[in-house]
Scaffold this motif. Structure first.
Motif, PDB file in Angstrom:
ATOM      1  N   ASN A  24      43.549  42.601  44.369  1.00  0.00           N
ATOM      2  CA  ASN A  24      43.372  41.476  45.310  1.00  0.00           C
ATOM      3  C   ASN A  24      43.019  40.183  44.576  1.00  0.00           C
ATOM      4  O   ASN A  24      42.264  39.343  45.078  1.00  0.00           O
ATOM      5  CB  ASN A  24      42.297  41.806  46.356  1.00  0.00           C
ATOM      6  CG  ASN A  24      42.645  43.023  47.182  1.00  0.00           C
ATOM      7  OD1 ASN A  24      43.800  43.200  47.582  1.00  0.00           O
ATOM      8  ND2 ASN A  24      41.666  43.884  47.440  1.00  0.00           N
ATOM      9  N   PHE A  25      43.572  40.020  43.371  1.00  0.00           N
ATOM     10  CA  PHE A  25      43.334  38.813  42.588  1.00  0.00           C
ATOM     11  C   PHE A  25      43.735  37.571  43.371  1.00  0.00           C
ATOM     12  O   PHE A  25      44.783  37.533  44.010  1.00  0.00           O
ATOM     13  CB  PHE A  25      44.127  38.887  41.284  1.00  0.00           C
ATOM     14  CG  PHE A  25      44.095  37.634  40.475  1.00  0.00           C
ATOM     15  CD1 PHE A  25      42.965  37.283  39.757  1.00  0.00           C
ATOM     16  CD2 PHE A  25      45.203  36.790  40.448  1.00  0.00           C
ATOM     17  CE1 PHE A  25      42.930  36.124  39.007  1.00  0.00           C
ATOM     18  CE2 PHE A  25      45.184  35.639  39.700  1.00  0.00           C
ATOM     19  CZ  PHE A  25      44.039  35.290  38.979  1.00  0.00           C
ATOM     20  N   ARG A  30      37.110  32.396  41.104  1.00  0.00           N
ATOM     21  CA  ARG A  30      36.699  32.322  39.707  1.00  0.00           C
ATOM     22  C   ARG A  30      36.237  33.713  39.240  1.00  0.00           C
ATOM     23  O   ARG A  30      35.513  34.412  39.953  1.00  0.00           O
ATOM     24  CB  ARG A  30      35.568  31.312  39.541  1.00  0.00           C
ATOM     25  CG  ARG A  30      35.917  29.918  40.042  1.00  0.00           C
ATOM     26  CD  ARG A  30      36.549  29.097  38.955  1.00  0.00           C
ATOM     27  NE  ARG A  30      35.543  28.547  38.059  1.00  0.00           N
ATOM     28  CZ  ARG A  30      35.821  27.905  36.935  1.00  0.00           C
ATOM     29  NH1 ARG A  30      37.066  27.761  36.553  1.00  0.00           N
ATOM     30  NH2 ARG A  30      34.855  27.411  36.183  1.00  0.00           N
ATOM     31  N   TYR A  31      36.671  34.092  38.035  1.00  0.00           N
ATOM     32  CA  TYR A  31      36.411  35.426  37.515  1.00  0.00           C
ATOM     33  C   TYR A  31      35.831  35.358  36.099  1.00  0.00           C
ATOM     34  O   TYR A  31      36.096  34.410  35.351  1.00  0.00           O
ATOM     35  CB  TYR A  31      37.710  36.242  37.459  1.00  0.00           C
ATOM     36  CG  TYR A  31      38.357  36.484  38.786  1.00  0.00           C
ATOM     37  CD1 TYR A  31      38.138  37.667  39.483  1.00  0.00           C
ATOM     38  CD2 TYR A  31      39.214  35.538  39.349  1.00  0.00           C
ATOM     39  CE1 TYR A  31      38.747  37.906  40.709  1.00  0.00           C
ATOM     40  CE2 TYR A  31      39.829  35.754  40.572  1.00  0.00           C
ATOM     41  CZ  TYR A  31      39.587  36.947  41.250  1.00  0.00           C
ATOM     42  OH  TYR A  31      40.185  37.166  42.460  1.00  0.00           O
ATOM     43  N   ARG A  58      36.976  46.964  37.545  1.00  0.00           N
ATOM     44  CA  ARG A  58      35.571  46.577  37.722  1.00  0.00           C
ATOM     45  C   ARG A  58      35.420  45.077  37.984  1.00  0.00           C
ATOM     46  O   ARG A  58      34.313  44.544  37.917  1.00  0.00           O
ATOM     47  CB  ARG A  58      34.761  47.029  36.506  1.00  0.00           C
ATOM     48  CG  ARG A  58      34.613  48.559  36.439  1.00  0.00           C
ATOM     49  CD  ARG A  58      34.223  49.031  35.042  1.00  0.00           C
ATOM     50  NE  ARG A  58      33.950  50.473  35.012  1.00  0.00           N
ATOM     51  CZ  ARG A  58      34.874  51.415  34.946  1.00  0.00           C
ATOM     52  NH1 ARG A  58      36.163  51.085  34.922  1.00  0.00           N
ATOM     53  NH2 ARG A  58      34.542  52.695  34.913  1.00  0.00           N
ATOM     54  N   GLY A  59      36.552  44.403  38.260  1.00  0.00           N
ATOM     55  CA  GLY A  59      36.502  43.026  38.731  1.00  0.00           C
ATOM     56  C   GLY A  59      36.709  41.941  37.690  1.00  0.00           C
ATOM     57  O   GLY A  59      36.592  40.756  37.992  1.00  0.00           O
ATOM     58  N   PHE A  60      37.049  42.327  36.453  1.00  0.00           N
ATOM     59  CA  PHE A  60      37.206  41.346  35.382  1.00  0.00           C
ATOM     60  C   PHE A  60      38.683  41.037  35.131  1.00  0.00           C
ATOM     61  O   PHE A  60      39.551  41.886  35.341  1.00  0.00           O
ATOM     62  CB  PHE A  60      36.602  41.868  34.077  1.00  0.00           C
ATOM     63  CG  PHE A  60      35.120  42.114  34.139  1.00  0.00           C
ATOM     64  CD1 PHE A  60      34.230  41.119  33.776  1.00  0.00           C
ATOM     65  CD2 PHE A  60      34.618  43.342  34.561  1.00  0.00           C
ATOM     66  CE1 PHE A  60      32.855  41.341  33.823  1.00  0.00           C
ATOM     67  CE2 PHE A  60      33.258  43.577  34.608  1.00  0.00           C
ATOM     68  CZ  PHE A  60      32.369  42.569  34.250  1.00  0.00           C
ATOM     69  N   TYR A 105      41.153  29.971  36.908  1.00  0.00           N
ATOM     70  CA  TYR A 105      40.379  30.997  37.604  1.00  0.00           C
ATOM     71  C   TYR A 105      39.364  31.698  36.692  1.00  0.00           C
ATOM     72  O   TYR A 105      38.708  32.642  37.102  1.00  0.00           O
ATOM     73  CB  TYR A 105      41.310  32.032  38.250  1.00  0.00           C
ATOM     74  CG  TYR A 105      42.432  32.518  37.363  1.00  0.00           C
ATOM     75  CD1 TYR A 105      42.229  33.524  36.428  1.00  0.00           C
ATOM     76  CD2 TYR A 105      43.711  31.968  37.471  1.00  0.00           C
ATOM     77  CE1 TYR A 105      43.256  33.973  35.621  1.00  0.00           C
ATOM     78  CE2 TYR A 105      44.752  32.402  36.668  1.00  0.00           C
ATOM     79  CZ  TYR A 105      44.522  33.397  35.746  1.00  0.00           C
ATOM     80  OH  TYR A 105      45.541  33.833  34.950  1.00  0.00           O
ATOM     81  N   VAL A 106      39.233  31.245  35.464  1.00  0.00           N
ATOM     82  CA  VAL A 106      38.259  31.826  34.529  1.00  0.00           C
ATOM     83  C   VAL A 106      36.994  30.990  34.526  1.00  0.00           C
ATOM     84  O   VAL A 106      37.027  29.797  34.231  1.00  0.00           O
ATOM     85  CB  VAL A 106      38.844  31.918  33.108  1.00  0.00           C
ATOM     86  CG1 VAL A 106      37.756  32.284  32.105  1.00  0.00           C
ATOM     87  CG2 VAL A 106      39.967  32.956  33.069  1.00  0.00           C
ATOM     88  N   GLU A 107      35.860  31.610  34.853  1.00  0.00           N
ATOM     89  CA  GLU A 107      34.585  30.885  34.889  1.00  0.00           C
ATOM     90  C   GLU A 107      33.732  31.137  33.659  1.00  0.00           C
ATOM     91  O   GLU A 107      32.875  30.335  33.314  1.00  0.00           O
ATOM     92  CB  GLU A 107      33.783  31.267  36.143  1.00  0.00           C
ATOM     93  CG  GLU A 107      33.254  32.704  36.150  1.00  0.00           C
ATOM     94  CD  GLU A 107      32.284  32.970  37.284  1.00  0.00           C
ATOM     95  OE1 GLU A 107      31.947  32.015  38.000  1.00  0.00           O
ATOM     96  OE2 GLU A 107      31.871  34.132  37.443  1.00  0.00           O
TER      97      GLU A 107
END
Length: 307
Positions: A24-25, A30-31, A58-60, A105-107
């Protein structure tokens, strides 16, 4: 989970990678993103293809890529494939961090290194504080073999590498060798009988002709490397600069593995209050692919990176 083929520039050429995206990206969110650093002599379809999906679950966001001259990434003009030079690995890693930094989208950027990748990510993090945390699994951070094996053996390795370097220079041709004595054709029985390494059977089960991630399974992988490798791989910043690492650090290793000293010698020099997970039930190679070991390490890395 989605896997996206990507390229990014390093040394003026395009390195090829796989970007693993969570289920579900959503590009508007922000990931936390992980740059993966692989074991010697691996390509992105091996350990990084194990941890990429696990960390995405795991969400990364996870980037696994082929270093310069490895796998699907090109070598420099006039050079040869299978040249895995330590200082270039660091610059490739810094460029991978830069690439992740361009993604909207990278935090936050984190680093995960397995085996030699532990040395790479630790060394890269010394002066790259864009990497906010690092984790190593079965890490070979004491990459300087003088620290953990017989000096005569190391000097023999160096002598062989010196001769290979001269041969390459004089002929202009690659000089391929099997750094650990394992080629792409041996049976397990042949390799174990010849190998001086205590975990030779475990290594064969992964890298060998009949191994789960050997050359018959991974098309762009070979156990052969340029013969000057020992002149390069004995260099590592991390065990000498460990006290300079400021990022929170997690070290996971098998306490009974023959390579345990390559983690413990590093841990002893850290001054950043590292988190250490020593597991007696798993060997060095277990963390590469065995489900029970990978689950333990992936869970621990995810928890640490989410703290």
């Amino acid at each position: 989970m989605t896997v996206k083929k990507v390229t990014f520039k390093s040394f003026g050429v395009d390195l090829l990678g796989n970007l693993y995206l969570p289920e579900n990206f959503d590009e508007s969110k922000r990931y936390k993103a992980i740059v993966g650093a692989s074991p010697f002599p691996q390509v992105k379809e091996q350990v990084l293809a194990t941890y990429g999906p696990e960390m995405a679950k795991r969400g990364f966001v996870f980037l696994g890529f082929d270093y310069l001259g490895m796998g699907d990434s090109p070598s420099l003009p006039g050079e040869f494939k299978q040249s895995r030079y330590m200082f270039r690995l660091l610059e490739n890693t810094w460029d991978a961090v830069s690439y992740l930094g361009t993604l909207p989208y990278v935090e936050e950027i984190l680093g995960l290194g397995i085996c030699q990748g532990g040395s790479i990510i630790s060394s890269a993090a010394v002066t790259d504080h864009r990497i906010k945390k690092i984790a190593t699994v079965s890490g070979m951070m004491a990459a300087d073999a003088f620290q953990w094996t017989d000096k005569n053996i190391v000097n023999q390795m160096i002598a062989t590498a010196n001769a290979s370097t001269q041969k390459i220079y004089e002929t202009g041709e690659p000089d391929f060798t099997a750094p650990f004595g394992l080629n792409d054709e041996q049976s397990k029985e042949e390799y174990v009988a010849l190998s001086p390494f205590p975990e030779a059977g475990d290594s064969y089960d992964y890298y060998g002709r009949d191994g789960v991630k050997g050359p018959k399974t991974v098309a762009n992988f070979t156990n052969l490397h340029i013969g000057d490798q020992a002149m390069q791989s004995l260099f590592s910043l991390c065990e000498h600069y460990a006290d300079k690492i400021v990022q929170p650090t997690l070290v996971i290793y098998g306490t009974n593995a023959s390579t345990a000293i390559c983690s413990t010698a590093f841990i002893d020099k850290l001054t950043n209050d590292p988190t250490v997970l020593g597991l007696p039930e798993f060997g060095h190679v277990d963390f590469y692919y065995k489900p029970e070991a990978v689950k333990v390490s992936a869970d621990a890395v995810a928890e640490f990176f989410n703290q």
